[in-house]
Design a protein around this motif. Structure first.
Motif, PDB file in Angstrom:
ATOM      1  N   GLY A  52      -3.095 -14.292  -0.739  1.00 25.26           N
ATOM      2  CA  GLY A  52      -3.257 -13.085  -1.535  1.00 25.26           C
ATOM      3  C   GLY A  52      -4.409 -12.227  -1.047  1.00 25.26           C
ATOM      4  N   PHE A  53      -5.533 -12.872  -0.723  1.00 27.00           N
ATOM      5  CA  PHE A  53      -6.680 -12.126  -0.210  1.00 27.00           C
ATOM      6  C   PHE A  53      -6.355 -11.478   1.135  1.00 27.00           C
ATOM      7  N   MET A  54      -5.501 -12.155   1.912  1.00 23.07           N
ATOM      8  CA  MET A  54      -5.106 -11.588   3.202  1.00 23.07           C
ATOM      9  C   MET A  54      -4.315 -10.293   3.016  1.00 23.07           C
ATOM     10  N   VAL A  55      -3.329 -10.320   2.114  1.00 20.90           N
ATOM     11  CA  VAL A  55      -2.545  -9.097   1.920  1.00 20.90           C
ATOM     12  C   VAL A  55      -3.366  -8.039   1.179  1.00 20.90           C
ATOM     13  N   PHE A  56      -4.369  -8.481   0.424  1.00 28.15           N
ATOM     14  CA  PHE A  56      -5.279  -7.544  -0.231  1.00 28.15           C
ATOM     15  C   PHE A  56      -6.010  -6.703   0.818  1.00 28.15           C
ATOM     16  N   LEU A  57      -6.561  -7.376   1.831  1.00 31.69           N
ATOM     17  CA  LEU A  57      -7.254  -6.665   2.912  1.00 31.69           C
ATOM     18  C   LEU A  57      -6.271  -5.864   3.760  1.00 31.69           C
ATOM     19  N   ALA A  58      -5.089  -6.442   3.993  1.00 34.15           N
ATOM     20  CA  ALA A  58      -4.075  -5.727   4.772  1.00 34.15           C
ATOM     21  C   ALA A  58      -3.667  -4.439   4.068  1.00 34.15           C
ATOM     22  N   ALA A  59      -3.560  -4.501   2.733  1.00 35.74           N
ATOM     23  CA  ALA A  59      -3.176  -3.316   1.962  1.00 35.74           C
ATOM     24  C   ALA A  59      -4.252  -2.249   2.019  1.00 35.74           C
ATOM     25  N   ILE A  60      -5.516  -2.676   1.982  1.00 33.11           N
ATOM     26  CA  ILE A  60      -6.613  -1.712   2.081  1.00 33.11           C
ATOM     27  C   ILE A  60      -6.570  -1.002   3.431  1.00 33.11           C
ATOM     28  N   CYS A  61      -6.411  -1.781   4.509  1.00 34.17           N
ATOM     29  CA  CYS A  61      -6.417  -1.202   5.857  1.00 34.17           C
ATOM     30  C   CYS A  61      -5.151  -0.406   6.147  1.00 34.17           C
ATOM     31  N   GLU A  62      -3.990  -1.021   5.903  1.00 40.74           N
ATOM     32  CA  GLU A  62      -2.722  -0.361   6.237  1.00 40.74           C
ATOM     33  C   GLU A  62      -2.438   0.789   5.283  1.00 40.74           C
TER      34      GLU A  62
ATOM     35  N   ILE B  26       3.536 -13.045  -6.390  1.00 41.40           N
ATOM     36  CA  ILE B  26       2.121 -13.333  -6.665  1.00 41.40           C
ATOM     37  C   ILE B  26       1.224 -12.694  -5.613  1.00 41.40           C
ATOM     38  N   ILE B  27       1.527 -12.942  -4.330  1.00 40.76           N
ATOM     39  CA  ILE B  27       0.651 -12.372  -3.295  1.00 40.76           C
ATOM     40  C   ILE B  27       0.838 -10.858  -3.204  1.00 40.76           C
ATOM     41  N   GLY B  28       2.025 -10.391  -3.645  1.00 40.03           N
ATOM     42  CA  GLY B  28       2.232  -8.950  -3.697  1.00 40.03           C
ATOM     43  C   GLY B  28       1.331  -8.283  -4.719  1.00 40.03           C
ATOM     44  N   THR B  29       0.917  -9.067  -5.729  1.00 41.00           N
ATOM     45  CA  THR B  29      -0.020  -8.552  -6.718  1.00 41.00           C
ATOM     46  C   THR B  29      -1.362  -8.219  -6.063  1.00 41.00           C
ATOM     47  N   TYR B  30      -1.788  -9.086  -5.166  1.00 44.90           N
ATOM     48  CA  TYR B  30      -3.037  -8.829  -4.428  1.00 44.90           C
ATOM     49  C   TYR B  30      -2.891  -7.562  -3.584  1.00 44.90           C
ATOM     50  N   SER B  31      -1.691  -7.385  -3.025  1.00 49.63           N
ATOM     51  CA  SER B  31      -1.435  -6.183  -2.238  1.00 49.63           C
ATOM     52  C   SER B  31      -1.561  -4.935  -3.104  1.00 49.63           C
ATOM     53  N   THR B  32      -1.034  -5.023  -4.319  1.00 54.51           N
ATOM     54  CA  THR B  32      -1.118  -3.892  -5.242  1.00 54.51           C
ATOM     55  C   THR B  32      -2.561  -3.562  -5.573  1.00 54.51           C
ATOM     56  N   VAL B  33      -3.371  -4.608  -5.784  1.00 59.68           N
ATOM     57  CA  VAL B  33      -4.798  -4.392  -6.063  1.00 59.68           C
ATOM     58  C   VAL B  33      -5.480  -3.743  -4.863  1.00 59.68           C
ATOM     59  N   GLY B  34      -5.081  -4.158  -3.647  1.00 56.41           N
ATOM     60  CA  GLY B  34      -5.637  -3.549  -2.436  1.00 56.41           C
ATOM     61  C   GLY B  34      -5.293  -2.071  -2.360  1.00 56.41           C
ATOM     62  N   MET B  35      -4.048  -1.759  -2.729  1.00 55.57           N
ATOM     63  CA  MET B  35      -3.638  -0.361  -2.768  1.00 55.57           C
ATOM     64  C   MET B  35      -4.375   0.396  -3.864  1.00 55.57           C
ATOM     65  N   PHE B  36      -4.706  -0.325  -4.936  1.00 56.10           N
ATOM     66  CA  PHE B  36      -5.436   0.286  -6.045  1.00 56.10           C
ATOM     67  C   PHE B  36      -6.849   0.686  -5.612  1.00 56.10           C
ATOM     68  N   LEU B  37      -7.470  -0.174  -4.803  1.00 58.15           N
ATOM     69  CA  LEU B  37      -8.854   0.075  -4.402  1.00 58.15           C
ATOM     70  C   LEU B  37      -8.980   0.916  -3.137  1.00 58.15           C
ATOM     71  N   GLY B  38      -8.083   0.675  -2.152  1.00 61.95           N
ATOM     72  CA  GLY B  38      -8.238   1.279  -0.836  1.00 61.95           C
ATOM     73  C   GLY B  38      -8.228   2.798  -0.770  1.00 61.95           C
ATOM     74  N   PRO B  39      -7.052   3.427  -0.906  1.00 64.29           N
ATOM     75  CA  PRO B  39      -6.980   4.885  -0.760  1.00 64.29           C
ATOM     76  C   PRO B  39      -7.878   5.668  -1.717  1.00 64.29           C
ATOM     77  N   PRO B  40      -7.922   5.302  -3.024  1.00 63.87           N
ATOM     78  CA  PRO B  40      -8.837   6.037  -3.897  1.00 63.87           C
ATOM     79  C   PRO B  40     -10.296   5.859  -3.498  1.00 63.87           C
ATOM     80  N   LEU B  41     -10.663   4.638  -3.071  1.00 66.11           N
ATOM     81  CA  LEU B  41     -12.039   4.383  -2.656  1.00 66.11           C
ATOM     82  C   LEU B  41     -12.427   5.268  -1.480  1.00 66.11           C
ATOM     83  N   ILE B  42     -11.508   5.424  -0.520  1.00 69.80           N
ATOM     84  CA  ILE B  42     -11.766   6.306   0.615  1.00 69.80           C
ATOM     85  C   ILE B  42     -11.998   7.732   0.124  1.00 69.80           C
ATOM     86  N   GLY B  43     -11.196   8.152  -0.851  1.00 67.85           N
ATOM     87  CA  GLY B  43     -11.344   9.499  -1.388  1.00 67.85           C
ATOM     88  C   GLY B  43     -12.695   9.717  -2.044  1.00 67.85           C
TER      89      GLY B  43
END
Length: 381
Positions: A206-216, A326-343
Motif C-alpha cells: 500500500g505504501f508503495m502505490v501511495f508513493l507511486a500515486a504521488i509521483c505518477e 485495499i492497496i488501491g486505497t493507499y493509491s487514492t490517498v496518494g492522489m489525495f495528497l500529491g497533486p493538491p500538495l504540489i498546487g
C-alpha cells in the motif's frame, strides 16, 4: 481463436480506453485552468476533488468486485466514466465542474479495481507474464489521448467537441468488447474484509502505490502546467506526450525485464530515474532538458504500479479483488495528497521547488523495496 486470447484482447481494449480518457482529461487541465481563471492554489483545490471523491469509491469498489464478477462493475463504471468526461468538457459553472469531477473520480476508482482484478484473474490462464503488458496498453492509450489532444489544440477545436468525440468512441467500443471479458472470476473465499491489525505485507504494498500515486498522478496533473508556465512552451502537451511515450515503451517490456533483472533491481532503477529526471527538469527548466527529465521520470514511474499489483497477487489473506481494493486505497490517498500538495507548494514557493516532492517520493522507494523483499524472503523460506 482461443477463449483466453479473446479475453485478453477484450481486457486490453478497456485498459487502452482508460488511458485515452484519463490522458484526455489530464492534458486539458491547463485549458480548464485558463477557462476558469484558476490560480495554482485554486487549481490545487480543484484537483483535490478527484481523490476526495474517490474515497467514496473505496468501500464501494471492494464490495462490488467481491459480490459480482468484476466485468459487471467494470462496464457500469466505464459508462459513467465516459459521461463524466463529457460533463467536464461542457461544464460552464463551478458546481457543474465539481459534480463532473466527483463522478469522474468515483467511476475511475471502480474501473481501476475491476480491470486490475480481471488482469490478475486472466494471468492465471497464461504461463508468460501479461500483467505489465496491460499497463503498457494503458500508457499507449495515454499517448493516443495526448496526441489527439495536441491535434485538437493545433486545430483550435474546443474542449467540448474534443471530449464529446472521446466519450462517444469509448461508449461504442466498450459495448462491443464486453461479451468477451472473463466471466465467473468472483473469488469463492477471502471476500470478507475484517477490521483488525493490518497485514504487514499488504500495508507495505500500500505504501508503495501511495508513493507511486504521488509521483505518477502528480506528473499527470502538473506536467502540462509546468511546460506552459515554467518552460514557457505554447504547445504544452509536448512534455506530457514524451512522458507517456516513455511509460508505454517501458511498460510493454516490463514483463520481460522482470524475468531478466528481477523486480527488486527494477524498483531501485525506478527510484534513481525519478530522482534524476525531476532534478534535471528543476535545475534546467529549458525545453530539451525538461523534456529529457520528464522522459526519465516516465520510465521511472511506469513499472511501479504493474510490479506492485503483481506482488499483490502473492497475498493470501484475502481474495485478489479485496487485496487490490485495499492497496488501491493507499493509491487514492496518494492522489489525495500529491497533486493538491504540489498546487499549494507552488502557490508559496513556485512550481519548480514544489517538484522536489517527487524527488523525495522517488527516494523513499529504496527503504520500502528493501522492506517488501525482506518480508517476502522470510515468508518463502
Amino acid at each position: 481463436m482461443q477463449e483466453r486470447s479473446l479475453q485478453r484482447i477484450s481486457l486490453s481494449t478497456y485498459f487502452l480506453l482508460s488511458g485515452i480518457c484519463f490522458s484526455s482529461w489530464a492534458s486539458r487541465i491547463p485549458t480548464i485552468k485558463d477557462n476558469f481563471n484558476f490560480s495554482e492554489e485554486q487549481l490545487g483545490n480543484m484537483l483535490m476533488i478527484l481523490p476526495a471523491s474517490a474515497v467514496i469509491g473505496i468501500p464501494l469498489s471492494g464490495w462490488l468486485v467481491s459480490k459480482y464478477d468484476s466485468r459487471i462493475p467494470q462496464q457500469f463504471a466505464y459508462v459513467f466514466f465516459a459521461i463524466s468526461l463529457l460533463l467536464i468538457g461542457f461544464a460552464t459553472s463551478l458546481p457543474l465542474l465539481i459534480f463532473a469531477l466527483f463522478l469522474f473520480a468515483v467511476s475511475l476508482r471502480i474501473l481501476n479495481i475491476s480491470i486490475n482484478t480481471q488482469s490478475i484473474s486472466l494471468q492465471e490462464k497464461f504461463e508468460k507474464r501479461i500483467v505489465g503488458a496491460f499497463h503498457g496498453l494503458w500508457s499507449i492509450g495515454g499517448v493516443v489521448g495526448v496526441l489527439f489532444t495536441t491535434l485538437m489544440l493545433q486545430l483550435n477545436i474546443s474542449i467540448q467537441v474534443h471530449f464529446l468525440i472521446v466519450a462517444v468512441f469509448t461508449l461504442l467500443t466498450i459495448f462491443v468488447a464486453y461479451p468477451y471479458l472473463i466471466k465467473n472470476d468472483k473469488a469463492k473465499g477471502g471476500n470478507k474484509f475484517k477490521l483488525e491489525k493490518p497485514n504487514k505485507y499488504i500495508m507495505l504494498l500500500g505504501f508503495m502505490v501511495f508513493l507511486a500515486a504521488i509521483c505518477e498522478g502528480g506528473m499527470y496533473d502538473w506536467n502540462g502546467v509546468y511546460f506552459k508556465d515554467v518552460v514557457k512552451e505554447e504547445v504544452f502537451t509536448y512534455g506530457y506526450l514524451l512522458f507517456m511515450v516513455c511509460m508505454s515503451i517501458y511498460r510493454l517490456t516490463i514483463d520481460s525485464l522482470i524475468d531478466y533483472f528481477g523486480m527488486k533491481k527494477l524498483y531501485f532503477l525506478s527510484s534513481f530515474l525519478i530522482m534524476t529526471g525531476v532534478s534535471i527538469a528543476i535545475l534546467i527548466p529549458e525545453f530539451w532538458p525538461a523534456l529529457i527529465g520528464f522522459c526519465l521520470v516516465g520510465i521511472g514511474v511506469s513499472g511501479l504500479f504493474p510490479m506492485t499489483f503483481i506482488l499483490a497477487g502473492k497475498a493470501k489473506k484475502y481474495s485478489t479483488g479485496i487485496v487490490i481494493s485495499i492497496i488501491g486505497t493507499y493509491s487514492t490517498v496518494g492522489m489525495f495528497l500529491g497533486p493538491p500538495l504540489i498546487g499549494y507548494l507552488a502557490a508559496y514557493f513556485g512550481l519548480q521547488k514544489a517538484f522536489i516532492v517527487f524527488i523525495i517520493g522517488g527516494f523513499l522507494f529504496i527503504p520500502l523495496t528493501l522492506s517488501v523483499f525482506n518480508h517476502l524472503k522470510k515468508h518463502l523460506e
